[in-house]
Scaffold this motif. Structure first.
Motif, mmCIF file in Angstrom:
data_model
loop_
_atom_site.group_PDB
_atom_site.id
_atom_site.type_symbol
_atom_site.label_atom_id
_atom_site.label_comp_id
_atom_site.label_asym_id
_atom_site.label_seq_id
_atom_site.Cartn_x
_atom_site.Cartn_y
_atom_site.Cartn_z
ATOM 1 N N ILE A 69 -9.203 -1.954 -11.573
ATOM 2 C CA ILE A 69 -9.611 -3.201 -10.925
ATOM 3 C C ILE A 69 -9.428 -3.017 -9.426
ATOM 4 N N ARG B 74 -2.516 -14.331 -7.720
ATOM 5 C CA ARG B 74 -2.232 -13.172 -6.871
ATOM 6 C C ARG B 74 -3.174 -13.145 -5.672
ATOM 7 N N MET C 107 1.983 -10.948 -11.754
ATOM 8 C CA MET C 107 1.037 -10.586 -12.806
ATOM 9 C C MET C 107 1.727 -10.477 -14.162
ATOM 10 N N CYS D 170 -4.111 0.721 -10.173
ATOM 11 C CA CYS D 170 -4.457 -0.125 -11.315
ATOM 12 C C CYS D 170 -4.980 0.734 -12.457
ATOM 13 N N PRO D 171 -4.310 0.702 -13.614
ATOM 14 C CA PRO D 171 -4.771 1.518 -14.733
ATOM 15 C C PRO D 171 -6.149 1.090 -15.221
ATOM 16 N N ALA D 172 -6.503 -0.174 -14.974
ATOM 17 C CA ALA D 172 -7.790 -0.666 -15.448
ATOM 18 C C ALA D 172 -8.877 -0.520 -14.382
ATOM 19 N N CYS E 72 -7.945 -6.713 -17.300
ATOM 20 C CA CYS E 72 -6.595 -6.522 -16.754
ATOM 21 C C CYS E 72 -5.554 -6.394 -17.860
ATOM 22 N N LEU E 73 -4.570 -5.533 -17.650
ATOM 23 C CA LEU E 73 -3.514 -5.327 -18.649
ATOM 24 C C LEU E 73 -2.273 -6.167 -18.346
ATOM 25 N N GLY E 74 -2.248 -6.796 -17.193
ATOM 26 C CA GLY E 74 -1.072 -7.592 -16.829
ATOM 27 C C GLY E 74 0.178 -6.744 -16.633
ATOM 28 N N CYS E 75 -0.020 -5.532 -16.144
ATOM 29 C CA CYS E 75 1.111 -4.589 -16.068
ATOM 30 C C CYS E 75 1.937 -4.742 -14.799
ATOM 31 N N GLY E 76 1.368 -5.354 -13.780
ATOM 32 C CA GLY E 76 2.124 -5.586 -12.556
ATOM 33 C C GLY E 76 2.127 -4.443 -11.557
ATOM 34 N N ASN E 77 1.475 -3.348 -11.887
ATOM 35 C CA ASN E 77 1.424 -2.237 -10.926
ATOM 36 C C ASN E 77 0.939 -2.701 -9.554
ATOM 37 N N CYS E 78 -0.084 -3.563 -9.565
ATOM 38 C CA CYS E 78 -0.689 -4.002 -8.312
ATOM 39 C C CYS E 78 0.314 -4.722 -7.406
HETATM 40 S S1 SF4 Z 1 -2.508 -3.216 -11.867
HETATM 41 FE FE1 SF4 Z 1 -4.511 -3.750 -12.645
HETATM 42 S S2 SF4 Z 1 -4.245 -3.986 -14.862
HETATM 43 FE FE2 SF4 Z 1 -2.199 -4.048 -13.943
HETATM 44 S S3 SF4 Z 1 -1.822 -6.226 -13.591
HETATM 45 FE FE3 SF4 Z 1 -2.686 -5.430 -11.707
HETATM 46 S S4 SF4 Z 1 -4.891 -5.810 -11.871
HETATM 47 FE FE4 SF4 Z 1 -4.027 -6.010 -13.945
#
Ligand code: SF4
Ligand code: SF4
Ligand code: SF4
Ligand code: SF4
Lengths: 248, 353
Positions: free
Chosen positions: B332, B301, B277, B328-330, B238-244
């Motif tokens: 997930i 979350r 996140m 999610c860029p990763a 996870c990048l912790g980007c908050g998109n989710c």
């Molecule tokens: S969108 Fe994906 S990478 Fe970004 S915080 Fe959420 S789970 Fe992590």
């Protein structure tokens, strides 16, 4: 709000392109309002005066020579609050690309046979040498953010600055995500505050504002790999503005 | 066929072709502002105010942001203040007639869940005010690889909250159901005189993504999973980007900020969406961070989706829209994470029983 006399403010610059300095001079419309609260006592781009002591010193550019080290120490001694402005000052910026090469090679390339006349150091952000109180990120720093931090300091409160990803601002604007179109973007690891300017125009974020703190670097490289970059290429992309923040 | 699918049969219905449905969308504009899915960029969709009914998209997988953006805007001014005399003014909250056209059942459920949280305790005035005078018109969709609302009890044809529901038969064939009096009135005013009733055969729609357990069994897992390995495994990616969080229809966290003008005379207080996140979300005055590590944030979350609010609401606070996974860029994936939790749970139970 400070009542006793006006706040003494100075601007200094080190190694950089001076884009951030110029960006401040472009604040014409707001400058008069600013001057109600402060005296600008030193600003090479715009005036010649010198002062002994500063309430706030705004410093642009990275440290890249032994002489810079002395000068920044001197400025620090004379400043109550020191604010690093722009990518060069906050994390070394593009200048730090030189750090991934052999320093002698770098000098050779730039100065040829005169290289011994110009001592050089790896490019460093200000905080590598002195205590930095606040940072205004970006290449160049934005006027909005500068004003925001400036106002907070004049009011004597801690500026509220984002330590989250460009994605946040991008999503707030409901931009079509570049990732969705198969284009990689450094937005997920880059510090917000630019209003997701580049992705809003369909351009990938290239990370000019530095990384968000505590990024998961391995995961970021993995993600770049998913988009078809090799590890070297992924590191190269992240290095552009972030050499000093990379953990490899 | 299960109960929910049968329920469509109880409503009066009418068949419209594409042209008629677009006309109907145009007619709705005489009743208030109409919002509907539009194309946004190359591959995305977004709810936008209808200007030209020919631009409305009927068949779409999901919009980038859910309907919450209309009731809890991404950035909103809470008040404007004057420093010298310590006074403030509240902005006007718009509660004029709004019609939301082409809403998917999971997004409607998202709104209903927000209604629940915002009307309990200290009611959220701005949200509830904006939420007034809203009419919802639902539409069916073909589940893609990310939708899993079936697993959290929300069928494609779930009509709760809708005044009208449209079933897409094919590109020129829409069956329009009047789900309540408002819906029936709207259709009548548009000029529908004869409604059909009786048997209606729905297309079979399969969700490709599925949670391994019925949602009713998830609390049992979340009861025990606090120290499972899954959290750390997921957060390694996870990048912790908050998109989710930002795209989620049931996330509603926000941050509040004051800003003043350069003369330091006037200012405003705004709030903007926040996300659990993100790095600083759990940071408190003094710099202490209660969820410094990514795995703690991921764990929070998901507990927030399947345990904390579920405990008093009864249903998961995830409506299975699949946005968090898609954006999610990763890569997930919510379904995979929950299924991995289930798997770890089964393995651990086996060992200890
Ligand atoms: S969108 Fe994906 S990478 Fe970004 S915080 Fe959420 S789970 Fe992590
Ligand atoms: S376009 Fe870039 S910044 Fe915007 S949401 Fe996608 S990854 Fe994040
Ligand atoms: S989107 Fe990225 S590259 Fe563009 S201005 Fe913002 S931080 Fe810089
Ligand atoms: S958690 Fe993910 S799938 Fe569930 S409602 Fe939120 S965005 Fe949709």
């Amino acid at each position: 709000m400070k009542k006793r006399g006006k706040i003494k403010v100075a601007f200094f610059d080190f190694t950089g392109c001076e884009g951030c300095q110029l960006n401040k001079l472009n604040l014409e419309n707001q400058l008069l309002d600013i001057l109600e609260h402060v005296d600008i006592v030193e600003f090479r781009e715009a005036m010649d005066d010198k002062a002994e002591f500063y309430d706030i010193a705004f410093v642009e550019g990275s440290i890249s020579t032994p002489e810079c080290v002395n000068r920044i120490n001197d400025i620090r001694r004379r400043s109550k609050v020191l604010v690093a402005i722009g990518a060069c000052a906050t994390n070394g910026g593009i200048n730090s690309l030189k750090n991934i090469h052999d320093i002698d090679e770098v000098r050779e390339t730039v100065y040829r046979e005169h290289k011994y006349l110009f001592p050089t150091l790896p490019a460093m952000p200000l905080h590598a040498i002195v205590k930095v109180d606040y940072k205004i990120y970006g290449c160049p720093m934005t006027q909005e953010e500068f004003l925001k931090v400036f106002k907070s300091l004049v009011m004597g409160k801690k500026p509220q600055q984002p330590d989250y990803a460009v994605c946040v601002e991008c999503k707030l604007k409901e931009n079509e995500c570049l990732l969705q179109r198969g284009i990689f973007c450094l937005g997920p690891v880059t510090r917000a505050g630019c209003g997701a300017r580049c992705p809003s125009f369909g351009q990938s974020c290239i990370g000019c504002r530095g990384f968000v703190s505590n990024i998961n670097q391995n995961a970021s490289i993995e993600v770049l790999k998913r988009y078809g970059y090799s590890v070297e290429e992924a590191v190269k992309r992240m290095n552009m503005f972030n050499v000093t923040e990379m953990k490899m | 066929m299960d109960k929910k699918k049968l329920s469509l049969v109880q409503f009066k219905r009418v068949r419209l072709n594409e042209k008629q449905l677009r006309n109907f969308t145009g007619f709705l504009k005489t009743k208030g502002r109409v919002y509907a899915p539009h194309r946004k960029g190359e591959k995305s969709f977004s709810f936008q105010e209808v200007d030209d009914p020919s631009k409305v998209v009927f068949n779409y997988p999901r919009t980038i942001l859910p309907l919450k953006k209309f009731f809890q805007p991404p950035i909103e001014t809470l008040l404007e203040f004057t420093i010298n005399d310590n006074s403030y003014e509240l902005p006007d909250i718009d509660n004029k007639n709004k019609i939301f056209f082409g809403v998917h059942s999971y997004d409607m459920q998202g709104v209903l869940r927000l209604d629940y949280v915002f009307s309990r305790g200290e009611p959220e005035y701005n949200y509830l005010k904006r939420r007034e005078n809203s009419t919802f018109i639902g539409i069916s969709f073909e589940p893609d690889e990310y939708h899993f609302s079936g697993s959290v009890g929300i069928d494609v044809e779930n009509t709760e909250g809708f005044s009208i529901f449209i079933d897409i038969v094919d590109e020129d064939n829409y069956v329009v159901f009047a789900c309540d009096n408002t819906g029936e009135e709207l259709l009548k005013e548009y000029g529908i005189k004869d409604f059909e009733s009786g048997e209606y055969k729905l297309k079979e729609r399969e969700f490709k993504a599925k949670l391994k357990y019925h949602y009713g069994r998830l609390p049992q897992i979340f009861e025990k999973c606090y120290n499972y390995d899954v959290w750390k495994k997921v957060s390694e990616r996870c990048l912790g980007c908050g998109n989710c969080n930002l795209v989620c229809p049931t996330c509603y966290c926000f941050d509040v900020e004051d800003d003043v003008d350069l003369k330091i005379e006037m200012g405003s207080r705004t709030r903007r969406w926040d996300s659990c996140m993100l790095n600083e979300f759990a940071m408190v005055a003094g710099g202490e961070n209660f969820r410094k590590e990514l795995y703690q944030r991921t764990r929070h979350r998901l507990h927030r989706k399947f345990k904390y609010i579920t405990d008093h609401y009864g249903y998961p606070f995830c409506v299975g829209c699949g946005r968090c996974s898609q954006y999610c860029p990763a890569d997930i994936n919510m379904v995979e994470v929950v299924n991995d939790l289930i798997k770890e749970h089964e393995e651990r139970e086996k060992v200890y029983v």
